[in-house]
Write an enzyme that holds these catalytic residues in place. Structure first.
Site, PDB file in Angstrom:
ATOM      1  N   PRO A   1      53.155  16.125  39.459  1.00  0.00           N
ATOM      2  CA  PRO A   1      52.284  15.562  38.413  1.00  0.00           C
ATOM      3  C   PRO A   1      52.184  14.042  38.564  1.00  0.00           C
ATOM      4  O   PRO A   1      53.005  13.293  38.054  1.00  0.00           O
ATOM      5  CB  PRO A   1      52.993  15.960  37.112  1.00  0.00           C
ATOM      6  CG  PRO A   1      54.438  16.103  37.497  1.00  0.00           C
ATOM      7  CD  PRO A   1      54.459  16.568  38.916  1.00  0.00           C
TER       8      PRO A   1
ATOM      9  N   ASP B   1      55.752  10.066  40.199  1.00  0.00           N
ATOM     10  CA  ASP B   1      56.071  11.464  39.898  1.00  0.00           C
ATOM     11  C   ASP B   1      56.558  11.526  38.448  1.00  0.00           C
ATOM     12  O   ASP B   1      57.645  11.044  38.135  1.00  0.00           O
ATOM     13  CB  ASP B   1      57.148  11.971  40.852  1.00  0.00           C
ATOM     14  CG  ASP B   1      57.470  13.451  40.667  1.00  0.00           C
ATOM     15  OD1 ASP B   1      57.087  14.022  39.632  1.00  0.00           O
ATOM     16  OD2 ASP B   1      58.117  14.025  41.560  1.00  0.00           O
ATOM     17  N   HIS B   2      55.752  12.132  37.568  1.00  0.00           N
ATOM     18  CA  HIS B   2      56.064  12.138  36.138  1.00  0.00           C
ATOM     19  C   HIS B   2      57.313  12.965  35.821  1.00  0.00           C
ATOM     20  O   HIS B   2      57.897  12.840  34.746  1.00  0.00           O
ATOM     21  CB  HIS B   2      54.871  12.683  35.351  1.00  0.00           C
ATOM     22  CG  HIS B   2      54.722  12.089  33.986  1.00  0.00           C
ATOM     23  ND1 HIS B   2      55.802  11.743  33.204  1.00  0.00           N
ATOM     24  CD2 HIS B   2      53.617  11.776  33.255  1.00  0.00           C
ATOM     25  CE1 HIS B   2      55.369  11.264  32.054  1.00  0.00           C
ATOM     26  NE2 HIS B   2      54.050  11.264  32.060  1.00  0.00           N
ATOM     27  N   ARG B   3      57.743  13.818  36.754  1.00  0.00           N
ATOM     28  CA  ARG B   3      58.966  14.582  36.525  1.00  0.00           C
ATOM     29  C   ARG B   3      60.195  13.691  36.563  1.00  0.00           C
ATOM     30  O   ARG B   3      61.230  14.019  35.965  1.00  0.00           O
ATOM     31  CB  ARG B   3      59.107  15.687  37.592  1.00  0.00           C
ATOM     32  CG  ARG B   3      57.977  16.707  37.597  1.00  0.00           C
ATOM     33  CD  ARG B   3      58.080  17.637  38.792  1.00  0.00           C
ATOM     34  NE  ARG B   3      58.016  16.910  40.065  1.00  0.00           N
ATOM     35  CZ  ARG B   3      58.076  17.496  41.258  1.00  0.00           C
ATOM     36  NH1 ARG B   3      58.201  18.817  41.336  1.00  0.00           N
ATOM     37  NH2 ARG B   3      58.010  16.773  42.363  1.00  0.00           N
ATOM     38  N   VAL B   4      60.082  12.553  37.265  1.00  0.00           N
ATOM     39  CA  VAL B   4      61.224  11.653  37.439  1.00  0.00           C
ATOM     40  C   VAL B   4      61.084  10.399  36.584  1.00  0.00           C
ATOM     41  O   VAL B   4      62.044   9.932  35.979  1.00  0.00           O
ATOM     42  CB  VAL B   4      61.359  11.258  38.927  1.00  0.00           C
ATOM     43  CG1 VAL B   4      62.603  10.387  39.142  1.00  0.00           C
ATOM     44  CG2 VAL B   4      61.414  12.492  39.810  1.00  0.00           C
TER      45      VAL B   4
END
Length: 435
Positions: free
Chosen positions: A232, A407-410
């Site tokens: 994402p 990276d929106h997960r991180v």
């Protein structure tokens, strides 16, 4: 019994390779550690060492063959006392390399570099960890009823070889419980868009040149498609005023003239990113599937364009190095990248990347995050623009546009904004960055 030599996995991203050159011929005696072939991966040409000893009985894959899958048989090694008929029996069922099969999204764990890849039926310890052993060592252990998990390997990176099993004094192997049959894998989704045949038919009657994809281009296509589909992304943009940096750079280059060092703007960008990752440590992280790994060191990857693709060599501990040291290291890595002479450890790892297209006159662009990195900084060219100074007066300044893909997960939005702010401040105050 003859031993199959299998196509090794010489890098974590390798799924297939080209058997560039055989350095031995049928009938040659082989010792453990001998370099027997050169193999081209998606990144470089590497040497393939023998783990077992014997006589080269039969070469199954001719040199120059492309698209040889990892773990595919490539040759047959005869043990002492065996004749050529044993090689014929083993080689008869060897599968032909499938060059046209599309790369898989997930890569199997690689065997140790410069060692034969373990056979698919490699034993597994009670802890669930795979045991790396040569085919001959596994066969001798099975004949003696020995537990490989209790044997220490003396081969490359702990691989168990013939001598380890012959000298072992361990308890017989316990009968392992039968494993439940694995659940059937879900059917692969149909590829999007028209097929290759449909596209070719679409342009039937038109002149064109068909360019065959090499291993690097196939890997780039697979990895970046996976990245864009599964990561994402979000994007943060800032302008950087470079006048202070350009003046400071000119002063340093004048002082370094006698040392043969000439600092580039890119060297300052590397240092600015490395320092910013230390200032915002929670952003110095990588995505690891079911967890996030927060890194201690600033290992910064830098994209280097080469013919037919790109490398991302990693400058490790970049925050600890001087600008002149970073400059020398980056020039060396870039030079060897273009010659495809980098070792895997030189282009693997890192938590953040830089892609600079400013030298091509690109004002700004959005780069794709290279997993498992948490972000990448896309750097444009510096151009003269009118800006409003702190005193409200309009002045001309050299302005460079940067875009950070995240990276929106991180990294969440606010954390990403903090990281980019730190990068910009380092670039606009270069003297403080080196304090």
């Amino acid at each position: 019994m003859a031993i199959e030599l299998l196509m090794p996995a010489l890098s974590p991203t390798m799924e297939e390779g080209t058997l560039a050159k055989w350095l031995v011929k049928e009938g040659d005696e082989i010792s453990s550690g001998d370099v027997i072939a050169e193999i081209e991966t998606d990144k470089a040409t590497m040497e393939f060492e023998a783990v077992d000893e014997g006589v080269m009985g039969k070469i199954l894959v001719a040199e120059g063959t492309e698209g040889v899958k990892v773990n595919a048989p490539i040759a047959v090694l005869l043990e002492e006392g065996e004749d050529a008929s044993a090689a014929e029996t083993v080689g008869a069922s060897a599968p032909a390399p499938a060059a046209e099969e599309a790369p898989k999204a997930e890569t199997a764990a690689p065997a140790p570099a410069a060692a034969a890849a373990p056979a698919p039926a490699a034993p597994v310890a009670a802890s669930g960890e795979r045991i790396f052993a040569s085919p001959l060592a596994r066969r001798i252990a099975a004949q003696k009823g020995l537990d490989l998990s209790a044997i220490s390997g003396s081969g490359p990176k702990g691989r168990i070889v013939k001598a380890d099993v012959e000298n072992a004094t361990v308890a017989p192997k316990a009968e392992a419980p039968k494993a439940a049959a694995p659940a059937a894998a879900p059917a692969a989704a149909a590829p999007a868009g028209p097929s290759a045949d449909m596209i070719a038919k679409m342009y039937e009657g038109r002149e064109y040149e068909e360019i065959k994809l090499d291993g690097m281009r196939k890997t780039i296509a697979a990895r970046l498609t996976e990245a864009k589909q599964t990561i994402p992304h979000f994007y943060l943009r800032r302008d950087v005023q470079l006048d202070a940096l350009m003046k400071f750079r000119a002063e340093l280059n004048h002082q370094l003239t006698g040392k043969g060092v000439k600092l580039s703007v890119n060297d300052f960008i590397i240092k600015a990113v490395a320092n910013a990752l230390q200032e915002i440590p929670t952003a110095n992280a990588v995505w690891a599937g079911d967890r996030v790994l927060q890194m201690k060191a600033s290992d910064v990857a830098v994209a280097v364009a080469i013919e037919g693709g790109l490398f991302t060599p990693v400058l490790k501990d970049a925050d600890m190095k001087s600008l002149s040291a970073l400059s020398k290291e980056m020039k060396d890595l870039a030079h060897r990248a273009r010659d495809r002479k980098l070792a895997p450890h030189e282009y693997q790892g890192g938590s953040f990347a830089i892609s600079n297209l400013g030298m091509f006159g690109i004002d700004n662009f959005d780069a794709i995050v290279n997993p498992p990195h948490a972000g990448i900084l896309a750097v444009g060219t510096g151009v003269k623009k009118p800006v409003i100074g702190e005193d409200g007066e309009i002045k001309v300044a050299t302005v460079m546009s940067v875009t950070m893909s995240v990276d929106h997960r991180v990294i969440d939005g606010a954390l990403g904004a903090e990281l980019l702010k730190a990068i910009v401040e380092n670039l606009e105050n270069p003297v403080a960055m080196l304090a």
